[in-house]
Write a protein that holds these residues in place. Structure first.
Motif, mmCIF file in Angstrom:
data_model
loop_
_atom_site.group_PDB
_atom_site.id
_atom_site.type_symbol
_atom_site.label_atom_id
_atom_site.label_comp_id
_atom_site.label_asym_id
_atom_site.label_seq_id
_atom_site.Cartn_x
_atom_site.Cartn_y
_atom_site.Cartn_z
ATOM 1 N N VAL A 1 61.965 33.990 90.507
ATOM 2 C CA VAL A 1 60.795 34.792 90.138
ATOM 3 C C VAL A 1 60.094 34.227 88.907
ATOM 4 N N PHE A 2 60.887 33.773 87.909
ATOM 5 C CA PHE A 2 60.302 33.304 86.651
ATOM 6 C C PHE A 2 60.000 31.808 86.640
ATOM 7 N N ALA A 3 60.359 31.098 87.688
ATOM 8 C CA ALA A 3 60.113 29.652 87.720
ATOM 9 C C ALA A 3 58.635 29.338 87.615
ATOM 10 N N GLY A 4 57.805 30.128 88.271
ATOM 11 C CA GLY A 4 56.366 29.911 88.224
ATOM 12 C C GLY A 4 55.762 30.233 86.867
ATOM 13 N N PRO A 5 55.950 31.462 86.359
ATOM 14 C CA PRO A 5 55.373 31.828 85.064
ATOM 15 C C PRO A 5 55.812 30.941 83.908
ATOM 16 N N THR A 6 57.030 30.415 83.974
ATOM 17 C CA THR A 6 57.522 29.559 82.892
ATOM 18 C C THR A 6 57.257 28.075 83.141
ATOM 19 N N GLU A 7 56.758 27.755 84.329
ATOM 20 C CA GLU A 7 56.412 26.383 84.711
ATOM 21 C C GLU A 7 57.614 25.441 84.587
ATOM 22 N N THR A 8 58.775 25.919 85.022
ATOM 23 C CA THR A 8 59.987 25.101 84.952
ATOM 24 C C THR A 8 60.508 24.679 86.314
ATOM 25 N N GLY A 9 60.028 25.315 87.366
ATOM 26 C CA GLY A 9 60.476 24.962 88.706
ATOM 27 C C GLY A 9 61.912 25.387 88.971
ATOM 28 N N GLY A 10 62.567 24.686 89.899
ATOM 29 C CA GLY A 10 63.897 25.055 90.347
ATOM 30 C C GLY A 10 64.973 24.964 89.286
ATOM 31 N N TRP A 11 64.741 24.185 88.239
ATOM 32 C CA TRP A 11 65.738 24.050 87.179
ATOM 33 C C TRP A 11 66.067 25.393 86.545
ATOM 34 N N LEU A 12 65.111 26.316 86.566
ATOM 35 C CA LEU A 12 65.345 27.609 85.942
ATOM 36 C C LEU A 12 66.389 28.421 86.711
ATOM 37 N N ILE A 13 66.554 28.139 87.982
ATOM 38 C CA ILE A 13 67.574 28.851 88.763
ATOM 39 C C ILE A 13 68.962 28.520 88.219
ATOM 40 N N VAL A 14 69.193 27.243 87.954
ATOM 41 C CA VAL A 14 70.480 26.809 87.396
ATOM 42 C C VAL A 14 70.694 27.421 86.015
ATOM 43 N N LEU A 15 69.660 27.360 85.183
ATOM 44 C CA LEU A 15 69.757 27.938 83.842
ATOM 45 C C LEU A 15 70.052 29.431 83.906
ATOM 46 N N SER A 16 69.426 30.110 84.845
ATOM 47 C CA SER A 16 69.608 31.557 84.968
ATOM 48 C C SER A 16 71.055 31.911 85.294
ATOM 49 N N VAL A 17 71.666 31.154 86.181
ATOM 50 C CA VAL A 17 73.067 31.420 86.531
ATOM 51 C C VAL A 17 73.976 31.136 85.333
ATOM 52 N N LEU A 18 73.697 30.068 84.590
ATOM 53 C CA LEU A 18 74.488 29.752 83.401
ATOM 54 C C LEU A 18 74.374 30.865 82.358
ATOM 55 N N VAL A 19 73.157 31.335 82.148
ATOM 56 C CA VAL A 19 72.935 32.416 81.185
ATOM 57 C C VAL A 19 73.621 33.695 81.654
ATOM 58 N N CYS A 20 73.569 33.946 82.958
ATOM 59 C CA CYS A 20 74.250 35.108 83.526
ATOM 60 C C CYS A 20 75.749 35.043 83.250
ATOM 61 N N PHE A 21 76.348 33.896 83.480
ATOM 62 C CA PHE A 21 77.790 33.751 83.263
ATOM 63 C C PHE A 21 78.129 33.967 81.792
ATOM 64 N N ALA A 22 77.294 33.459 80.896
ATOM 65 C CA ALA A 22 77.523 33.672 79.467
ATOM 66 C C ALA A 22 77.441 35.155 79.127
ATOM 67 N N GLY A 23 76.500 35.859 79.768
ATOM 68 C CA GLY A 23 76.401 37.297 79.557
ATOM 69 C C GLY A 23 77.647 38.015 80.038
ATOM 70 N N GLN A 24 78.174 37.602 81.176
ATOM 71 C CA GLN A 24 79.410 38.202 81.686
ATOM 72 C C GLN A 24 80.572 37.944 80.735
ATOM 73 N N MET A 25 80.590 36.774 80.110
ATOM 74 C CA MET A 25 81.637 36.485 79.146
ATOM 75 C C MET A 25 81.460 37.331 77.880
ATOM 76 N N GLY A 26 80.222 37.639 77.518
ATOM 77 C CA GLY A 26 79.994 38.554 76.407
ATOM 78 C C GLY A 26 80.556 39.928 76.705
ATOM 79 N N ASP A 27 80.366 40.371 77.935
ATOM 80 C CA ASP A 27 80.926 41.645 78.385
ATOM 81 C C ASP A 27 82.450 41.611 78.337
ATOM 82 N N ILE A 28 83.025 40.532 78.846
ATOM 83 C CA ILE A 28 84.477 40.374 78.832
ATOM 84 C C ILE A 28 85.004 40.350 77.393
ATOM 85 N N GLY A 29 84.271 39.678 76.519
ATOM 86 C CA GLY A 29 84.695 39.586 75.120
ATOM 87 C C GLY A 29 84.769 40.951 74.463
#
Length: 262
Positions: free
Chosen positions: A184-212
């Motif tokens: 959804v945000f790939a277009g507005p941020t002009e990053t293309g498909g790379w943002l999908i990978v970044l989003s999953v990485l950020v999601c996992f970090a958020g889950q680790m914050g929850d676990i912490g």
């Protein structure tokens, strides 16, 4: 009737979450002093909650440390990063010295809280509204996906010793939700498909914050960081994933992988 306990917290969770999203989006969109005030209060309240979890009898100290974190974020607002980061570290160290037990947990927790708030500030002021909304959307969508998938599908636990309620089904659903946010945000941020990978990485970090945060609560044997938010527990319970996600975005930004921080 058998399904009631499973969903008994859904109504207050939805109501409280909707109110928080409304307030947060309004402050982010407005920017300036309104946004700054929200961050200062957020840092102070989360520090207060952490301190009272680690030292329940020292209520006055928890209030003092919460005010200290809020004051530090006020000062950081006006200071460059080269000064702001050591100042936040010093505040965490000084506060940790007040604890006879769990000083390491306080040091790590408050350092993470302050750093996350600082990164959120930089992301909004330097990157713009869209980039901050991207991070928030990842946390919210992954949380919603994980909540429903975990309750409906169940299955093996993600990390039973630390967080008995979290399942692999909920964790993976969170990754899928984050990937959708990236699309959804790939277009507005002009990053293309790379943002999908970044989003999953950020999601996992958020889950680790929850676990912490779950690990801290298990260590001190408390259920919630406070009872300020109906259906969610405390502010720290609600923003623990945001802390992990924000720190990950900051690290990715230092590496030049997030255009909003470069």
């Amino acid at each position: 009737m058998s399904g009631e306990p499973r969903w008994s917290d859904l109504s207050p969770r939805v109501t409280t979450a909707a109110l928080m999203i409304f307030v947060a989006v309004g402050e982010i969109w407005a920017g300036g002093w309104l946004f700054a005030l929200g961050l200062w209060l957020l840092a102070g309240v989360m520090t207060w909650e952490l301190a009272r979890m680690l030292a329940p009898a020292a209520r006055g100290m928890a209030i003092t440390l919460g005010c200290l974190s809020g004051l530090i974020m006020v000062l950081v607002w006006f200071l460059p990063g080269i000064v702001a980061l050591p100042l936040m570290g010093a505040a965490a160290i000084v506060g940790a010295g007040r604890f006879a037990r769990h000083s390491g947990l306080y040091l790590t927790g408050v350092a993470a809280i302050l750093l996350a708030c600082y990164i959120i500030e930089v992301l909004r002021n330097d990157g713009g509204v869209v980039w901050l909304l991207w991070v928030i959307a990842i946390v919210i969508v992954s949380d919603i996906g994980g909540y429903f998938a975990g309750r409906m599908l169940g299955g093996p636990k993600f990390w039973l010793a630390v967080s008995p309620k979290k399942t692999w089904s909920g964790t993976i659903a969170g990754w899928i939700g984050a990937a959708i946010v990236g699309v959804v945000f790939a277009g507005p941020t002009e990053t293309g498909g790379w943002l999908i990978v970044l989003s999953v990485l950020v999601c996992f970090a958020g889950q680790m914050g929850d676990i912490g945060e779950s690990a801290i609560k298990r260590r001190v044997d408390v259920k919630d960081s406070s009872d300020l938010l109906p259906g969610h527990g405390g502010v720290l319970d609600r923003f623990d994933a945001m802390i992990g996600a924000a720190i990950a975005v900051g690290l990715l930004g230092v590496l030049g992988l997030v255009p909003g921080l470069t």
